[in-house]
Design a protein around this motif. Structure first.
Motif, short mmCIF file in Angstrom:
data_model
loop_
_atom_site.label_atom_id
_atom_site.label_comp_id
_atom_site.label_asym_id
_atom_site.label_seq_id
_atom_site.Cartn_x
_atom_site.Cartn_y
_atom_site.Cartn_z
N ALA A 172 0.84 -1.21 0.00
CA ALA A 172 0.00 0.00 0.00
C ALA A 172 0.87 1.25 0.00
O ALA A 172 0.57 2.23 -0.70
CB ALA A 172 -0.93 -0.01 1.21
N ASP A 173 1.96 1.24 0.77
CA ASP A 173 2.89 2.38 0.76
C ASP A 173 3.50 2.59 -0.61
O ASP A 173 3.64 3.71 -1.08
CB ASP A 173 4.00 2.18 1.80
N ARG A 192 0.90 4.20 -2.83
CA ARG A 192 0.76 5.62 -2.51
C ARG A 192 1.93 6.43 -3.05
O ARG A 192 1.76 7.53 -3.57
CB ARG A 192 0.64 5.82 -1.01
#
Length: 174
Positions: A75-76, A79
C-alpha cells in the motif's frame, strides 16, 4: 548572507521523505522490523514444534502478521507511485531561500512566505525539510539536496535555515 536558489524536478520520493521526516521514520522502521521478526518466529515455532496445539495458532498468527506487513508495504508503494505521478505533472520547481523568507513555484502555482510560517526544520538523507506548525496537516517544504550545485550550497542553505528556524524535536512531531 546571499540567497540560495535551486531549480529542478521534485519527485514523489522527495515528498515522501519530507512527510515521513515529521513522523519519525526510525520508530516506524523498528516497529516494522519487530513485526516481521514476530511473524517469522511464529512460523518457525509452527514448523519445528508441530505436535503442540498452541504452536499451530502461533504459526497462523505469524503468517497473518507477515501478510499484514506485506500488504502495508505494498500500500505504501502504491501511494508513493500515485504521489510521484501527481508531482511529475507539476513540472520543475523553483525555490529561493533568503533572509526575508521563501519563494517557491512551479508550472501551476507559486507562493512567497515569511519564516513565521515554517518555524521548524529537519533533514533526511535526501532532503532539507521545512515544517509548519504542529500537526500532520501542517505545510511542508521539501528541498532535495540533489538540486544544489555543490556541497557548499547545501551548507549555505543549512546555515540560512538554522538562523531562521528551530530544529524539529520529538515533542514537535505532532
Amino acid at each position: 548572507m546571499r540567497a540560495v536558489e535551486v531549480t529542478g524536478p521534485i519527485t514523489g520520493r522527495d515528498l515522501w521523505d519530507g512527510m515521513w521526516a515529521r513522523r519519525g521514520m526510525r520508530a516506524v522502521r523498528w516497529g516494522t522490523a519487530a513485526v516481521v521478526v514476530a511473524g517469522v518466529c511464529g512460523i518457525l515455532l509452527a514448523l519445528f514444534l508441530p505436535d503442540r496445539e498452541w504452536v499451530r495458532g502461533a504459526g497462523l498468527l505469524g503468517t497473518g502478521i507477515l501478510a499484514g506487513a506485506a500488504v502495508g508495504w505494498a500500500a505504501d508503494r502504491l501511494r508513493l507511485r500515485r504521489l510521484h505521478a501527481r508531482v511529475a505533472a507539476r513540472g520543475e520547481c523553483r525555490l529561493r531561500i533568503h533572509e526575508g523568507g521563501i519563494e517557491a513555484g512551479d508550472a501551476l502555482s507559486s507562493f512567497t512566505t515569511g519564516w513565521e510560517d515554517f518555524p521548524h526544520r529537519t533533514e533526511t538523507g535526501r532532503c532539507l525539510v521545512l515544517l509548519g506548525s504542529r500537526g500532520m496537516s501542517a505545510p511542508v517544504v521539501v528541498i532535495p539536496k540533489r538540486l544544489f550545485a555543490s556541497p557548499e550550497e547545501i551548507e549555505g542553505a543549512r546555515r540560512l535555515l538554522a538562523r531562521h528556524t528551530a530544529p524539529l524535536t520529538r515533542a514537535d512531531r505532532g
